[in-house]
Scaffold this active site. Structure first.
Site, short mmCIF file in Angstrom:
data_model
loop_
_atom_site.label_atom_id
_atom_site.label_comp_id
_atom_site.label_asym_id
_atom_site.label_seq_id
_atom_site.Cartn_x
_atom_site.Cartn_y
_atom_site.Cartn_z
N LYS A 37 -3.80 -7.51 3.19
CA LYS A 37 -4.00 -6.41 2.25
C LYS A 37 -5.44 -6.37 1.75
O LYS A 37 -6.01 -5.30 1.50
CB LYS A 37 -3.03 -6.56 1.07
CG LYS A 37 -3.15 -5.47 -0.01
CD LYS A 37 -2.92 -4.08 0.55
CE LYS A 37 -2.62 -3.04 -0.50
NZ LYS A 37 -3.54 -2.95 -1.62
N SER B 268 0.85 -1.19 0.00
CA SER B 268 0.00 0.00 0.00
C SER B 268 0.89 1.24 0.00
O SER B 268 1.98 1.23 0.55
CB SER B 268 -0.92 0.01 1.23
OG SER B 268 -1.77 1.14 1.21
N GLU C 199 -10.53 0.45 3.51
CA GLU C 199 -10.34 1.65 2.67
C GLU C 199 -11.64 2.02 1.96
O GLU C 199 -12.02 3.20 1.91
CB GLU C 199 -9.23 1.35 1.66
CG GLU C 199 -8.91 2.46 0.68
CD GLU C 199 -7.87 1.98 -0.32
OE1 GLU C 199 -8.20 1.88 -1.51
OE2 GLU C 199 -6.73 1.69 0.11
N HIS D 272 -7.39 -4.73 4.41
CA HIS D 272 -6.98 -3.31 4.36
C HIS D 272 -7.77 -2.56 3.30
O HIS D 272 -8.29 -1.47 3.54
CB HIS D 272 -5.47 -3.25 4.06
CG HIS D 272 -4.95 -1.91 3.66
ND1 HIS D 272 -5.13 -1.39 2.38
CD2 HIS D 272 -4.24 -0.98 4.34
CE1 HIS D 272 -4.55 -0.21 2.31
NE2 HIS D 272 -4.01 0.06 3.48
N ASN D 273 -7.90 -3.16 2.12
CA ASN D 273 -8.62 -2.48 1.03
C ASN D 273 -10.12 -2.42 1.30
O ASN D 273 -10.78 -1.46 0.91
CB ASN D 273 -8.35 -3.20 -0.29
CG ASN D 273 -7.00 -2.81 -0.87
OD1 ASN D 273 -6.11 -2.40 -0.14
ND2 ASN D 273 -6.84 -2.95 -2.17
#
Length: 303
Positions: A176, A124, A183, A179-180
């Site tokens: 990840k 990221s 987001e 994480h996205n």
């Protein structure tokens, strides 16, 4: 001397190559377009341009580390297929794409059968990573991540911060993925809040000033808010911007994983649905709604 092969010089990969090279690491670079590779090598003295995967490997000392920064899916799969026939036992292949974590687990097992090591690293930082460093979530064995450590430290904001051995193979891409998903939710909340303020015309709110205000000591301060404040300074109406938002596979995978695990993630999932709606994928359902209203209540339908 530290050296690494980097395959894929797009927006992320190109800047990662630059950051590694500026840290004194020798980067053997490969890209589908050799012109891009040559241009990067002309900019950075520690970058060696390579035309083929075989040439890249020939320029690396064994045991070798090759890091892929290719689009997830077919491009990454094809590269791994090619490299698995060229790499030697003890070499380490790193997948830095936004790939599905179960694919990383499958690849690790497949490559292990050939004596090859594998790590998956979620990356990221976007286009700002070159200047600010990247956030890196690494999955793989302890020994493989130890080999990667100097490269992770060079890419991260500092040698001590911004990188983590998240767990075994697959854990990097899983982290990840989540994480996205987060987001998506954060972006959606900010967008909806500013839309609400923009619609309250009687107050004539200066949403650019409010965005700047919230950047200081507010509990909603964030890099996403920083970016919003930056573009709102120049354009509060956004009239030239089409209201269409793309979605990556990671948002979909996050929603599916929450279903598989039975963990409620309404914010992240609804943020994904909002992106689908922006792409016109809800149009037919809205047409159905309009016709149903006409059918039971005689309400007019806009043509």
């Amino acid at each position: 001397m530290l050296e690494i092969g980097l395959y894929g010089l797009g927006r992320m990969g190109g800047n990662m190559a630059r950051r590694l090279a500026r840290a004194g690491i020798q980067v053997r670079a490969l890209n589908r377009s050799f012109e891009v590779t040559q241009k990067l090598a002309a900019e950075e003295s520690n970058v060696t341009p390579c035309k083929t995967a075989a040439e890249m490997l020939q320029n690396l000392s064994a045991p070798r580390i090759v890091w892929l920064m290719l689009p997830a899916g077919e491009a990454t799969e094809a590269a791994i297929d090619e490299l698995s026939g060229l790499l030697q036992p003890g070499d380490l292949l790193v997948d830095g794409a936004n790939g599905f974590y179960q694919e990383a687990m499958r690849r690790a097992e497949l490559l292990a059968g050939k004596g090859l090591n594998f790590a998956d690293v979620g990356v990221s930082g976007g286009v700002w990573g070159l200047a600010n460093g990247y956030c890196l979530m690494a999955g793989g064995s302890a020994s493989d991540i130890a080999r990667l450590k100097p490269y992770l430290q060079a890419l991260a904001p500092t040698p001590e911060t911004g990188w983590l051995h998240a767990g075994p193979a697959g854990a990097g891409h899983f982290t990840k993925m989540v994480h996205n998903g987060i987001e998506y939710g954060m972006m959606q909340a900010l967008a909806e809040g500013f839309a609400l303020m923009s619609a309250k015309q009687e107050f004539e709110l200066d949403i650019a000033a409010i965005a700047e205000l919230w950047r200081h000591s507010s509990v909603v301060r964030s890099w996403l808010l920083d970016l919003s404040a930056d573009f709102l300074k120049n354009d509060q109406k956004l009239e030239g911007i089409a209201p269409v938002v793309a979605d990556s596979g990671e948002g979909r995978w996050t929603a599916l994983e929450s279903i598989n695990l039975g963990v409620p993630t309404p914010v992240m999932t609804l943020a994904l649905m909002s992106r689908f709606a922006s792409q016109g994928k809800g149009d037919f359902a809205n047409q159905m709604l309009a016709m149903m209203r006409q059918g039971f209540g005689g309400h007019a339908v806009q043509k």
